[in-house]
Write a protein that holds these residues in place. Sequence first.
Motif, PDB file in Angstrom:
ATOM      1  N   GLY A  77       2.454 -19.305 -78.772  1.00  0.00           N
ATOM      2  CA  GLY A  77       2.245 -20.740 -78.976  1.00  0.00           C
ATOM      3  C   GLY A  77       3.244 -21.589 -78.217  1.00  0.00           C
ATOM      4  O   GLY A  77       2.884 -22.582 -77.569  1.00  0.00           O
ATOM      5  N   VAL A  78       4.517 -21.219 -78.296  1.00  0.00           N
ATOM      6  CA  VAL A  78       5.534 -21.998 -77.582  1.00  0.00           C
ATOM      7  C   VAL A  78       5.345 -21.896 -76.069  1.00  0.00           C
ATOM      8  O   VAL A  78       5.493 -22.886 -75.341  1.00  0.00           O
ATOM      9  CB  VAL A  78       6.942 -21.522 -78.010  1.00  0.00           C
ATOM     10  N   SER A  79       5.012 -20.730 -75.582  1.00  0.00           N
ATOM     11  CA  SER A  79       4.804 -20.554 -74.140  1.00  0.00           C
ATOM     12  C   SER A  79       3.637 -21.396 -73.647  1.00  0.00           C
ATOM     13  O   SER A  79       3.704 -22.022 -72.581  1.00  0.00           O
ATOM     14  CB  SER A  79       4.570 -19.077 -73.827  1.00  0.00           C
ATOM     15  N   LEU A  80       2.541 -21.413 -74.417  1.00  0.00           N
ATOM     16  CA  LEU A  80       1.394 -22.232 -74.022  1.00  0.00           C
ATOM     17  C   LEU A  80       1.754 -23.709 -74.019  1.00  0.00           C
ATOM     18  O   LEU A  80       1.370 -24.453 -73.094  1.00  0.00           O
ATOM     19  CB  LEU A  80       0.222 -21.967 -74.965  1.00  0.00           C
ATOM     20  N   LEU A  81       2.497 -24.167 -75.022  1.00  0.00           N
ATOM     21  CA  LEU A  81       2.889 -25.574 -75.084  1.00  0.00           C
ATOM     22  C   LEU A  81       3.813 -25.945 -73.934  1.00  0.00           C
ATOM     23  O   LEU A  81       3.623 -26.974 -73.270  1.00  0.00           O
ATOM     24  CB  LEU A  81       3.566 -25.856 -76.428  1.00  0.00           C
ATOM     25  N   MET A  86       5.042 -28.533 -68.711  1.00  0.00           N
ATOM     26  CA  MET A  86       5.729 -28.398 -67.427  1.00  0.00           C
ATOM     27  C   MET A  86       4.751 -28.293 -66.258  1.00  0.00           C
ATOM     28  O   MET A  86       5.081 -27.730 -65.218  1.00  0.00           O
ATOM     29  CB  MET A  86       6.631 -27.168 -67.458  1.00  0.00           C
ATOM     30  N   GLN A  87       3.564 -28.826 -66.424  1.00  0.00           N
ATOM     31  CA  GLN A  87       2.595 -28.783 -65.334  1.00  0.00           C
ATOM     32  C   GLN A  87       3.169 -29.494 -64.100  1.00  0.00           C
ATOM     33  O   GLN A  87       3.624 -30.637 -64.197  1.00  0.00           O
ATOM     34  CB  GLN A  87       1.294 -29.467 -65.746  1.00  0.00           C
ATOM     35  N   PRO A  88       3.150 -28.839 -62.940  1.00  0.00           N
ATOM     36  CA  PRO A  88       3.709 -29.488 -61.743  1.00  0.00           C
ATOM     37  C   PRO A  88       2.782 -30.579 -61.214  1.00  0.00           C
ATOM     38  O   PRO A  88       1.547 -30.461 -61.283  1.00  0.00           O
ATOM     39  CB  PRO A  88       3.826 -28.327 -60.747  1.00  0.00           C
ATOM     40  N   ARG A  89       3.368 -31.631 -60.719  1.00  0.00           N
ATOM     41  CA  ARG A  89       2.637 -32.708 -60.049  1.00  0.00           C
ATOM     42  C   ARG A  89       3.222 -32.811 -58.636  1.00  0.00           C
ATOM     43  O   ARG A  89       4.322 -33.331 -58.457  1.00  0.00           O
ATOM     44  CB  ARG A  89       2.752 -34.013 -60.816  1.00  0.00           C
ATOM     45  N   LEU A  90       2.460 -32.334 -57.686  1.00  0.00           N
ATOM     46  CA  LEU A  90       2.966 -32.176 -56.325  1.00  0.00           C
ATOM     47  C   LEU A  90       2.172 -33.030 -55.350  1.00  0.00           C
ATOM     48  O   LEU A  90       0.965 -33.249 -55.528  1.00  0.00           O
ATOM     49  CB  LEU A  90       2.888 -30.706 -55.891  1.00  0.00           C
ATOM     50  N   HIS A  91       2.867 -33.497 -54.324  1.00  0.00           N
ATOM     51  CA  HIS A  91       2.234 -34.169 -53.181  1.00  0.00           C
ATOM     52  C   HIS A  91       2.246 -33.200 -52.003  1.00  0.00           C
ATOM     53  O   HIS A  91       3.279 -32.606 -51.679  1.00  0.00           O
ATOM     54  CB  HIS A  91       2.976 -35.452 -52.820  1.00  0.00           C
ATOM     55  N   VAL A  92       1.110 -33.032 -51.365  1.00  0.00           N
ATOM     56  CA  VAL A  92       0.940 -32.030 -50.317  1.00  0.00           C
ATOM     57  C   VAL A  92       0.850 -32.712 -48.966  1.00  0.00           C
ATOM     58  O   VAL A  92       0.146 -33.718 -48.799  1.00  0.00           O
ATOM     59  CB  VAL A  92      -0.316 -31.177 -50.566  1.00  0.00           C
ATOM     60  N   ASP A  93       1.580 -32.170 -48.000  1.00  0.00           N
ATOM     61  CA  ASP A  93       1.506 -32.615 -46.617  1.00  0.00           C
ATOM     62  C   ASP A  93       1.489 -31.372 -45.728  1.00  0.00           C
ATOM     63  O   ASP A  93       1.898 -30.286 -46.140  1.00  0.00           O
ATOM     64  CB  ASP A  93       2.684 -33.517 -46.268  1.00  0.00           C
ATOM     65  N   PHE A  94       1.013 -31.554 -44.482  1.00  0.00           N
ATOM     66  CA  PHE A  94       0.853 -30.431 -43.577  1.00  0.00           C
ATOM     67  C   PHE A  94       1.557 -30.718 -42.250  1.00  0.00           C
ATOM     68  O   PHE A  94       1.614 -31.868 -41.799  1.00  0.00           O
ATOM     69  CB  PHE A  94      -0.630 -30.140 -43.286  1.00  0.00           C
ATOM     70  N   SER A  95       2.069 -29.660 -41.647  1.00  0.00           N
ATOM     71  CA  SER A  95       2.522 -29.675 -40.247  1.00  0.00           C
ATOM     72  C   SER A  95       1.655 -28.661 -39.497  1.00  0.00           C
ATOM     73  O   SER A  95       1.711 -27.461 -39.791  1.00  0.00           O
ATOM     74  CB  SER A  95       4.000 -29.296 -40.135  1.00  0.00           C
ATOM     75  N   LEU A  96       0.858 -29.141 -38.557  1.00  0.00           N
ATOM     76  CA  LEU A  96      -0.110 -28.291 -37.902  1.00  0.00           C
ATOM     77  C   LEU A  96      -0.254 -28.688 -36.445  1.00  0.00           C
ATOM     78  O   LEU A  96       0.119 -29.803 -36.053  1.00  0.00           O
ATOM     79  CB  LEU A  96      -1.465 -28.372 -38.603  1.00  0.00           C
ATOM     80  N   PRO A  97      -0.780 -27.815 -35.599  1.00  0.00           N
ATOM     81  CA  PRO A  97      -0.973 -28.164 -34.192  1.00  0.00           C
ATOM     82  C   PRO A  97      -2.030 -29.245 -34.029  1.00  0.00           C
ATOM     83  O   PRO A  97      -2.836 -29.507 -34.932  1.00  0.00           O
ATOM     84  CB  PRO A  97      -1.404 -26.840 -33.554  1.00  0.00           C
ATOM     85  N   THR A 196       3.501 -20.210 -63.688  1.00  0.00           N
ATOM     86  CA  THR A 196       3.521 -19.231 -64.785  1.00  0.00           C
ATOM     87  C   THR A 196       4.756 -19.391 -65.672  1.00  0.00           C
ATOM     88  O   THR A 196       5.149 -18.449 -66.348  1.00  0.00           O
ATOM     89  CB  THR A 196       3.480 -17.799 -64.211  1.00  0.00           C
ATOM     90  N   PHE A 197       5.358 -20.567 -65.648  1.00  0.00           N
ATOM     91  CA  PHE A 197       6.527 -20.814 -66.500  1.00  0.00           C
ATOM     92  C   PHE A 197       6.053 -21.159 -67.917  1.00  0.00           C
ATOM     93  O   PHE A 197       5.101 -21.949 -68.083  1.00  0.00           O
ATOM     94  CB  PHE A 197       7.350 -21.971 -65.920  1.00  0.00           C
ATOM     95  N   PRO A 198       6.642 -20.625 -68.988  1.00  0.00           N
ATOM     96  CA  PRO A 198       7.744 -19.645 -68.978  1.00  0.00           C
ATOM     97  C   PRO A 198       7.247 -18.223 -69.253  1.00  0.00           C
ATOM     98  O   PRO A 198       6.169 -18.038 -69.800  1.00  0.00           O
ATOM     99  CB  PRO A 198       8.615 -20.143 -70.124  1.00  0.00           C
TER     100      PRO A 198
END
Length: 434
Positions: A77-81, A86-97, A196-198
Amino acid sequence: MPDLLLPTHPAGTRPWWRRILHGLATVLMFPLRTAIAIRRSATPASISMLLIGIISLNILWGYPWVGMFAACVATLGVSLLVNQLMQPRLHVDFSLPRCVEAGQIFNLRIHLKNQRHLPALQLTAGLDASRRKDLFRRFRKRSANQQSDAARAYEVLSDAVSIGMISPRETASTDVALRFRHRGVHLLPDVCVKSTFPFCLFEFSKRIPSQTTIPITPRLVGQTDEAASSGKLSDMSGWIRKIAAAEAYDYSGSREYETGMSVRRWDFASWARLGKPIVQEFQTPGVRMAFILVDTAVAPDPLSHASPSKTSPPRDSKSGGATVDREETIERVLSLAATCLTELWQRNVGVQLMITSESQDPLDDSHLSRKSASDLETMLIRLAMAHRTSTQQADEALAAYIESMPQSPSMLITSRDDFPANVSNAACKFMRVQ
């Protein structure tokens, strides 16, 4: 005229009974959706702990291990909570040719920036190699040739990479190998991030849609391709060598020789007439220029204009195959054009590319900037953006190009045999692709 028997409602509103039914369905489906979400986020570690909790009940002996069972349930229960908090909120950028040849493997770099005030822990990031069906979507049967376009367009050649931690407002990068199979301007695959934390008991997965595109240029013709075996490649190489071997200097005049002057060629006729040593001077011309015209129209099928008979099969049964054949013909034309551009550029010959599928509107600033640019990558990107056009539009574009084209070496790469008189009589080399 609206139907008077049916009540109308303002846009964005629904009747009260529909809202009640929707709320009731949401409440009834909430336990099922929650169970499915937990089941999807479960990992082998959480399944193992669940089995330990069930075994700890010790049903056979009748003396349950209450402490171990409570520890297992509390840990799950604690792990699921914590995993959900702690869901990540990320901004994605790319370096590409800037562009990549079709079928070639290339590397791109994914930049993940943590936008939360909490660290993102125990992450796994990579490109989405396959699209997973959602449980509540409508399933449709698809034949073998109607598979997902995303599954056929690209191939991810790198596994997902583990990232231990991304600090708040910090950025982490990872490299991915990718290959696109077909020419065109493609969207990059979505980025799939898992946490997969924690304790690696539950897995939070998020697919971040990509809005970045990359031009995939035509595949270059090799010695083992059909164009090489039919002599097209050698014929084109001979034409390019002839242009590259042209006179690189123009005569500018003669003058009297001075001590220390570098002499390229003596003017013996003037020397004999004036009695003084005279040398000829030369200057380098501006730029040697070649014009490449690419015809993206395909000759119509002669059977399509014939009158249908009772014994002939329906046209619908052959329309798909005919369309594929036309597209393959255009791809061969564009591949030969890309090969010609690359070889001319390698021999330091200036190139002007003209494609019949491009807009002819003089007010289109982006089109004018693309046509004025003569670097190799820009021209290859224009080939990547090319598409099939009608024969009438192609003939009009070719006639306008030929009329405005100066007296410079030019080549028309096409798959057609019949052209209007003003095009077929033009002083340019025709390179026909079957």
